[in-house]
Design a protein around this motif. Structure first.
Motif, short mmCIF file in Angstrom:
data_model
loop_
_atom_site.label_atom_id
_atom_site.label_comp_id
_atom_site.label_asym_id
_atom_site.label_seq_id
_atom_site.Cartn_x
_atom_site.Cartn_y
_atom_site.Cartn_z
N ASN A 9 7.66 10.30 5.41
CA ASN A 9 8.26 8.97 5.30
C ASN A 9 7.13 7.95 5.28
OD1 ASN A 9 11.30 9.66 5.74
ND2 ASN A 9 10.19 10.78 7.33
N LEU A 10 6.46 7.87 4.14
CA LEU A 10 5.19 7.17 4.05
C LEU A 10 5.33 5.66 4.24
CD1 LEU A 10 2.23 7.96 3.51
CD2 LEU A 10 2.62 7.40 1.10
N LEU A 11 6.48 5.11 3.90
CA LEU A 11 6.65 3.66 4.04
C LEU A 11 7.39 3.29 5.32
CD1 LEU A 11 7.41 2.51 0.39
CD2 LEU A 11 5.22 2.67 1.59
N SER A 12 7.50 4.22 6.24
CA SER A 12 8.07 3.89 7.55
C SER A 12 7.15 2.89 8.25
CB SER A 12 8.20 5.15 8.41
OG SER A 12 6.91 5.60 8.77
N GLY A 13 7.69 2.20 9.22
CA GLY A 13 6.91 1.19 9.91
C GLY A 13 5.64 1.71 10.53
N GLY A 17 1.28 0.75 7.11
CA GLY A 17 0.05 -0.03 7.18
C GLY A 17 -1.21 0.80 7.19
N GLU A 18 -1.06 2.13 7.20
CA GLU A 18 -2.23 3.00 7.29
C GLU A 18 -2.16 4.14 6.26
OE1 GLU A 18 -3.36 4.16 11.22
OE2 GLU A 18 -2.35 2.44 12.12
N ILE A 19 -1.70 3.82 5.08
CA ILE A 19 -1.54 4.86 4.07
C ILE A 19 -2.88 5.49 3.70
CG2 ILE A 19 -0.83 5.31 1.69
CD1 ILE A 19 1.35 3.21 2.05
N GLU A 24 -6.13 10.29 3.80
CA GLU A 24 -7.48 10.83 4.01
C GLU A 24 -7.47 11.90 5.10
OE1 GLU A 24 -10.20 7.69 4.80
OE2 GLU A 24 -9.88 6.70 2.86
N ASN A 25 -6.76 11.64 6.18
CA ASN A 25 -6.65 12.62 7.26
C ASN A 25 -5.99 13.90 6.75
OD1 ASN A 25 -7.72 10.70 8.97
ND2 ASN A 25 -5.78 10.19 9.96
#
Length: 260
Positions: A9-13, A17-19, A24-25
């Motif tokens: 859920n990449l656009l979750s709160g 802000g840390e996409i 990268e991780n």
């Protein structure tokens, strides 16, 4: 080893802000492919807007049962346009959720059926959601299954009977960090051995479902794709498979299901 996280859920709160850091991780941990889920058409549109900056990112487009009350006839045309995006590999996340009932059950069934029909018409696999709704979910999927290219029951945490019903429909099964929870995941730890090799997929469902046995735990208490290898290690141990074998079979399943 390479891994694919089929549900983020990449656009979750907690992640939006840390996409950059999240992806990268993931890459550093060996997770070379991430599938970002859309819960509604606005989120699908937003994901497509950022995808050019992350060319390895794969996407879904669809309407989650929580948002089924927003479904209307114009949504069909919008969803058809969204699934034409080259990064979209599935319709979803769609299905039924009778645990939360954020949308009426009638609205959920209507939105789900519309998306099943679109998946058949456009030959797209599905990312499916089912929670406490199997009595309606299984018959609905069964009516379309022989015309669908494939589907994964994402974040499976159900019973033995529910797993068998899904396998009888030849669905792929998505396993999350729920399996790392010695309290809630006891039954799933037993059931994971019943999933055929060619039907198993792995996911984090991040930022949710941080593996309970992860050490050290991140200060944020946020799950992310980089923790997928930890989940994979648990699954491999329970299934008496090597991590390398698990990586190879789940990668083959990803390619087959999502037509990559």
């Amino acid at each position: 080893m390479h891994w694919t996280d089929i549900a983020v859920n990449l656009l979750s709160g907690q992640l939006a802000g840390e996409i950059d850091q999240t992806l990268e991780n993931a890459k550093a941990a060996g997770v070379h492919r991430v599938v970002a889920l859309a819960s509604d058409l606005a989120e699908a549109t937003a994901l497509q807007a950022i995808q050019a900056d992350y060319p390895a990112l794969k996407l879904t487009a669809g309407v989650h049962p929580h948002h089924a009350s927003e479904w209307a006839s114009d949504r069909v045309e919008r969803l058809v346009r969204l699934i034409q995006h080259p990064a979209v590999i599935a319709i979803g996340e769609c299905g039924l959720d009778y645990f939360r009932d954020f949308s009426s059950r009638e609205a959920q069934r209507a939105a789900f059926e519309a998306q099943l029909e679109l998946a058949v018409e456009h030959r797209r696999p599905l990312v499916l959601h089912c929670r406490e709704a199997y009595d309606d979910f299984i018959p609905m999927v069964a009516r379309y299954r022989d015309r669908l290219p494939g589907a994964v029951l994402h974040c499976f945490t159900g019973t033995a009977d529910e797993l068998q019903a899904a396998l009888d429909l030849d669905l792929h099964i998505g396993i999350t960090g729920w399996i790392c929870d010695e309290r809630r995941g006891t039954e799933l730890r037993q059931l994971v051995t019943r999933i055929p090799d060619h039907r198993l997929l792995l996911e984090t469902d991040s930022p949710y479902l941080l593996p309970r046995d992860l050490r050290p735990k991140p200060k944020s208490r946020r799950n992310e794709p980089a923790h997928l290898p930890h989940i994979a290690r648990t699954v491999a141990q329970l299934r008496s498979q090597s991590e390398q074998a698990l990586s190879e079979l789940t990668e083959a399943n990803v390619k087959q299901l999502f037509q990559l």
